[in-house]
Write a protein that holds these residues in place. Structure first.
Motif, mmCIF file in Angstrom:
data_model
loop_
_atom_site.group_PDB
_atom_site.id
_atom_site.type_symbol
_atom_site.label_atom_id
_atom_site.label_comp_id
_atom_site.label_asym_id
_atom_site.label_seq_id
_atom_site.Cartn_x
_atom_site.Cartn_y
_atom_site.Cartn_z
ATOM 1 N N ASP A 251 48.932 46.750 44.474
ATOM 2 C CA ASP A 251 49.027 45.875 43.310
ATOM 3 C C ASP A 251 47.766 45.388 42.553
ATOM 4 O O ASP A 251 47.749 44.977 41.376
ATOM 5 C CB ASP A 251 50.178 45.126 43.265
ATOM 6 N N LEU A 252 46.684 45.116 43.338
ATOM 7 C CA LEU A 252 45.452 44.455 43.289
ATOM 8 C C LEU A 252 44.932 45.322 42.300
ATOM 9 O O LEU A 252 44.710 46.588 42.613
ATOM 10 C CB LEU A 252 44.723 44.133 44.318
ATOM 11 N N PRO A 253 43.871 44.762 41.165
ATOM 12 C CA PRO A 253 43.956 43.370 40.730
ATOM 13 C C PRO A 253 45.079 43.018 40.124
ATOM 14 O O PRO A 253 45.695 43.889 39.457
ATOM 15 C CB PRO A 253 42.834 43.108 39.917
ATOM 16 N N VAL A 291 43.792 38.216 40.371
ATOM 17 C CA VAL A 291 43.706 38.114 41.612
ATOM 18 C C VAL A 291 43.034 39.495 42.236
ATOM 19 O O VAL A 291 43.723 40.346 41.957
ATOM 20 C CB VAL A 291 45.216 37.850 42.275
ATOM 21 N N GLU A 292 42.023 39.069 42.978
ATOM 22 C CA GLU A 292 41.393 40.372 43.508
ATOM 23 C C GLU A 292 41.026 40.645 44.846
ATOM 24 O O GLU A 292 41.241 39.797 45.711
ATOM 25 C CB GLU A 292 39.860 40.256 42.890
ATOM 26 N N VAL A 299 32.403 42.002 41.115
ATOM 27 C CA VAL A 299 32.542 42.744 40.096
ATOM 28 C C VAL A 299 33.593 42.597 39.042
ATOM 29 O O VAL A 299 33.144 42.563 37.729
ATOM 30 C CB VAL A 299 33.020 44.311 40.418
ATOM 31 N N ALA A 300 34.377 41.887 39.322
ATOM 32 C CA ALA A 300 35.767 41.414 38.448
ATOM 33 C C ALA A 300 35.153 40.361 37.621
ATOM 34 O O ALA A 300 35.262 40.148 36.274
ATOM 35 C CB ALA A 300 36.749 41.265 39.000
ATOM 36 N N SER A 356 35.195 31.569 36.364
ATOM 37 C CA SER A 356 34.813 31.277 37.657
ATOM 38 C C SER A 356 35.412 32.003 38.691
ATOM 39 O O SER A 356 36.408 32.814 38.554
ATOM 40 C CB SER A 356 35.200 29.647 38.137
ATOM 41 N N ASN A 357 34.614 32.515 39.783
ATOM 42 C CA ASN A 357 35.112 33.005 40.915
ATOM 43 C C ASN A 357 35.292 31.933 42.021
ATOM 44 O O ASN A 357 34.261 31.164 42.500
ATOM 45 C CB ASN A 357 34.102 34.031 41.453
#
Length: 423
Positions: A251-253, A291-292, A299-300, A356-357
């Protein structure tokens, strides 16, 4: 929140990396490791007692079956003593775990290697710039004077109702505000984000989950009677949608967007640089949250940056992107890019978005996990960004699109406003 195992395995790296935030974390890190060693020793002792108690319980059962009740009763007295010792150890272990968590809550996230050194926003690194700064007509005005001239935002009326930093939008000003919200949401949903309507107040657990507590409680409005907080950003309720979840890897992302008003006390903010819409206590913002899988979170992050670029290109606003230095990085972020739009009338850059990450920092607090290919639970990475914060975008539009006859509306917004000019 950093994982203890990560700190244990990367102690010197954590200490060295946090110097980018101008923090000497050596004492905090050593305290964490010492508490963790004590906690693990207590856990080992507790496990030994429980194993001994289980063994005795089996032995007692066998003795009763074989008719040796006297021996069984002697062992029962011993198991009672073991249970009492177990309860004491469990209490001590819980206290040690709570103390360890209190320490961990105080340690900020480890900056990514790309984060530059620096003490303040003056040390942020410009990485991109695009758009032509318009040549304004003679006598061009800042947005707070334009708003008064065209009767579209009333700052004095907001001050009467509530106080400074709570403007009232009127007529075409209110419609333009509503148009921006709808436009941003449409752009986000077209890019694959699912729209949510989110609560505007959150509980303490949600504040801890995303790192606003205990770091930013002084900036948040606190409803003391119910111990709830007015949200400083949709990041808080949006990310907490997944608190405690074990999500399916396939189901990610997970990608969501939502519009909310935001509330920030912004204590100590005074002067010309915070006039008008430049700094507010209540403002509207559209947020994007992801949510990754850890392998593609950066990359996201680039995808989110490109998405906001596209919006600003459509609005034809001159902007730049800054990579925040360690001294300007938020408590929970590992890497942040700020977008700033150029205000031609004020001759200054205005921040309109932060993307932000947080890597696993928020996910560890949230207990947000997925099962990896080995069947083990693994922390996800969380990201968020403004797409976009409205006040300074609106300020940029009013100032950069002003003409001697009024204010033009960006072409992309006309289908949403129903008008193309404010006279």
């Amino acid at each position: 929140m950093l994982q203890v195992s990560y700190i244990r395995e990367n102690k010197e790296h954590v200490i060295a990396s946090l110097t980018k935030r101008n923090i000497d974390a050596s004492e905090m890190v050593n305290d964490v490791l010492n508490f963790d060693e004590e906690r693990r020793a207590l856990q080992t002792k507790l496990d030994t007692l429980k194993a001994e108690s289980n063994t005795l319980s089996k032995e007692i059962g066998m003795l009763f079956k074989s008719g040796e009740a006297q021996k069984a009763n002697i062992l029962k007295e011993k198991t009672s003593q073991l249970k009492e010792s177990t309860r004491d150890l469990e209490s001590e272990l819980n206290e040690k775990a709570d103390a360890l968590n209190e320490l961990l809550y105080k340690i900020p996230n480890v900056p990514n290697d790309l984060v530059p050194l620096g003490n303040s926003d003056e040390d942020n690194e410009e990485v991109f710039r695009e758009g032509d700064v318009p040549t304004l007509p003679e006598g061009a005005l800042p947005h707070w004077e334009l708003a008064k001239k065209h009767d579209i935002i009333d700052f004095e009326l907001g001050n009467k109702i509530t106080g400074a930093g709570f403007p009232v939008y009127k007529g075409k000003g209110a419609r333009l505000q509503r148009a921006l919200i709808a436009y941003f949401l449409d752009k986000n949903t077209e890019a694959g984000y699912t729209e949510y309507q989110l609560p505007h107040l959150v509980n303490e657990a949600s504040g801890f989950g995303t790192g606003q507590l205990p770091d930013k409680e002084g900036q948040m409005y606190h409803v003391t009677g119910d111990n709830l907080y007015l949200i400083p950003t949709a990041e808080v309720p949006g990310t907490n949608l997944f608190r405690g979840d074990l999500v399916n890897k396939n189901d990610l992302p997970l990608a969501i967007t939502g519009y909310t008003p935001c509330f920030r006390r912004e204590a100590g903010s005074y002067g010309a640089h915070v006039r008008g819409l430049n700094r507010l206590h209540q403002f509207d913002k559209v947020e994007i949250i992801r949510v990754e899988h850890p392998e593609r979170s950066y990359v996201a992050l680039d995808e989110m940056v490109d998405h906001v670029k596209d919006i600003l290109r459509e609005l034809k606003l001159p902007y730049r992107i800054l990579r925040l230095c360690g001294g300007d990085l938020t408590f929970a972020s590992a890497l942040t890019y700020d977008f700033e739009v150029y205000s031609t009338a004020q001759e200054r850059w205005l921040e309109i978005s932060s993307i932000s990450n947080f890597e696993t920092f928020q996910a560890n607090r949230l207990k947000l996990r997925f099962k990896n290919d080995d069947g083990k639970n693994q922390l996800a990475h969380t990201l968020n960004g403004s797409s976009l914060a409205l006040p300074r975008v609106l300020a940029g539009i009013l100032e950069n699109y002003q003409t001697p006859d009024g204010i033009k509306i960006p072409e992309a917004l006309v289908p949403y406003t129903g008008f193309d000019f404010i006279k």
